[in-house]
Each structure stands twice: as C-alpha cells, then as structure tokens.
Enzyme design. Structure first.
Site, short mmCIF file in Angstrom:
data_model
loop_
_atom_site.label_atom_id
_atom_site.label_comp_id
_atom_site.label_asym_id
_atom_site.label_seq_id
_atom_site.Cartn_x
_atom_site.Cartn_y
_atom_site.Cartn_z
N HIS A 1 -18.50 -8.50 9.00
CA HIS A 1 -19.05 -9.20 7.82
C HIS A 1 -19.31 -10.68 8.15
CE1 HIS A 1 -19.20 -6.31 4.61
NE2 HIS A 1 -17.94 -5.95 4.77
N LEU B 1 -16.59 -2.27 0.54
CA LEU B 1 -16.71 -2.64 -0.87
C LEU B 1 -18.13 -3.06 -1.23
CD1 LEU B 1 -13.38 -4.66 -1.38
CD2 LEU B 1 -13.91 -2.34 -2.19
#
Ligand code: ZN
Length: 169
Positions: free
Chosen positions: A134, A89
């Site tokens: 992440h 994303l």
C-alpha cells in the site's frame, strides 16, 4: 478519536507511492490513534495510511497481539513461500489465494522514534508485505496471477458500474 472512511479500489490515492514521515509529532500520534479505531471498526488486521487518504509511509496492525504502528517501514530480508487467502479493506468482500514469502524482517520506527526490528512469519509477515505494498501504491489485484486477475477485474468493473447507477427510491 475518529473513524476515517477507507479509500476504495479506484481511488487514485491508493496508486501513489507514499512519502517518508519526517516528524513524529502530535498530529501523527492522533492519526495513528484514528487509524487504530478505523482498523478495528472495519474490522481488519492492518491498515496503511494511504487507505485513509494520507500519503505517508506508516501502517498500523493487530493480528491479535495488540495494536502496533510502524513508521517508515522497510523489508530488509524475506524468505520462503507461503500461500494464504488474502483480502484488502480497500477491495471489500473479496479474497484470493496468493503466494508470497513466508518470512520477512521488517525494520522501521516506533511512535517513540526508536528503531523497530521484527522477524515475522506467516500471517504477520503477510500483513507487513500487504501494508508495504500500500505504501508503494500497489494493490492486491497486482499480486494475482493472470486468471485470478481477470476474474477480479470483471467483478470490480461490475461494481464500479453498479455504483454509477441511480439508487432505487
Ligand atoms: Zn489492503
């Protein structure tokens, strides 16, 4: 509830190692609710706290079995290999075929403070590995082979350049 803007490639927050969560309190529960809403709005199957600018070790996911959150996750075991067309994303509209372990054992804490142990494979295992990256400040482009990475960087550089041009009136 609120939808956060999702931090995009180039944002330094995506390059930081996130810190452990120390307290599961009301603020954290609200953050998780907002992260669910942000993930569904995007839409995506996983979202890590740094992607909404919060440098804490937690992520949310839903690969079709309902929303879940994992706090202070770690991968305690991984095995096999699986090739999958993976996107992010924070790097929208791009994806690359990436090989990673097929199965992982994830351990972490639930919002209720209980230990979670999940044996995952294929898409769920991929989601966990991507979100763990992440939390360690690692982006998908760092998982690409040299050829993929060169092509990716040229697209991303062009995008960054386009973003600095004045908008047409
Ligand atoms: Zn991502």
């Amino acid at each position: 509830m609120a939808i956060y803007p999702i931090r995009q490639f180039g944002d330094p927050v995506l390059r930081q190692r996130a810190r452990e969560v120390e307290n599961v309190d009301g603020a954290l529960v609200r953050l998780v609710e907002d992260m669910f809403e942000t993930m569904y709005d995007a839409p995506g199957v996983g979202l890590a706290a740094p992607q909404v600018g919060v440098e804490r070790r937690l992520f949310v996911y839903d690969i079709g079995d309902g929303p879940n959150a994992v706090i202070n996750p770690e991968i305690v075991e991984s095995s096999g290999e699986w090739s999958y067309d993976e996107g992010c994303l924070s790097i929208p509209d791009l994806s690359w075929t990436v090989v990673r372990p097929n199965s992982v054992h994830l351990r972490g804490l639930s919002l209720e403070g209980e230990t979670i142990d999940i044996e995952a494979d294929e898409l769920l295992a991929r989601c966990f590995q991507h979100e763990m990256d992440h939390l360690d400040g690692i982006l998908l482009v760092e998982r690409l082979d040299e050829e993929q990475r060169k092509a990716a960087m040229s697209i991303l550089r062009r995008r960054a350049l386009d973003a600095t041009l004045p908008s047409p009136l």
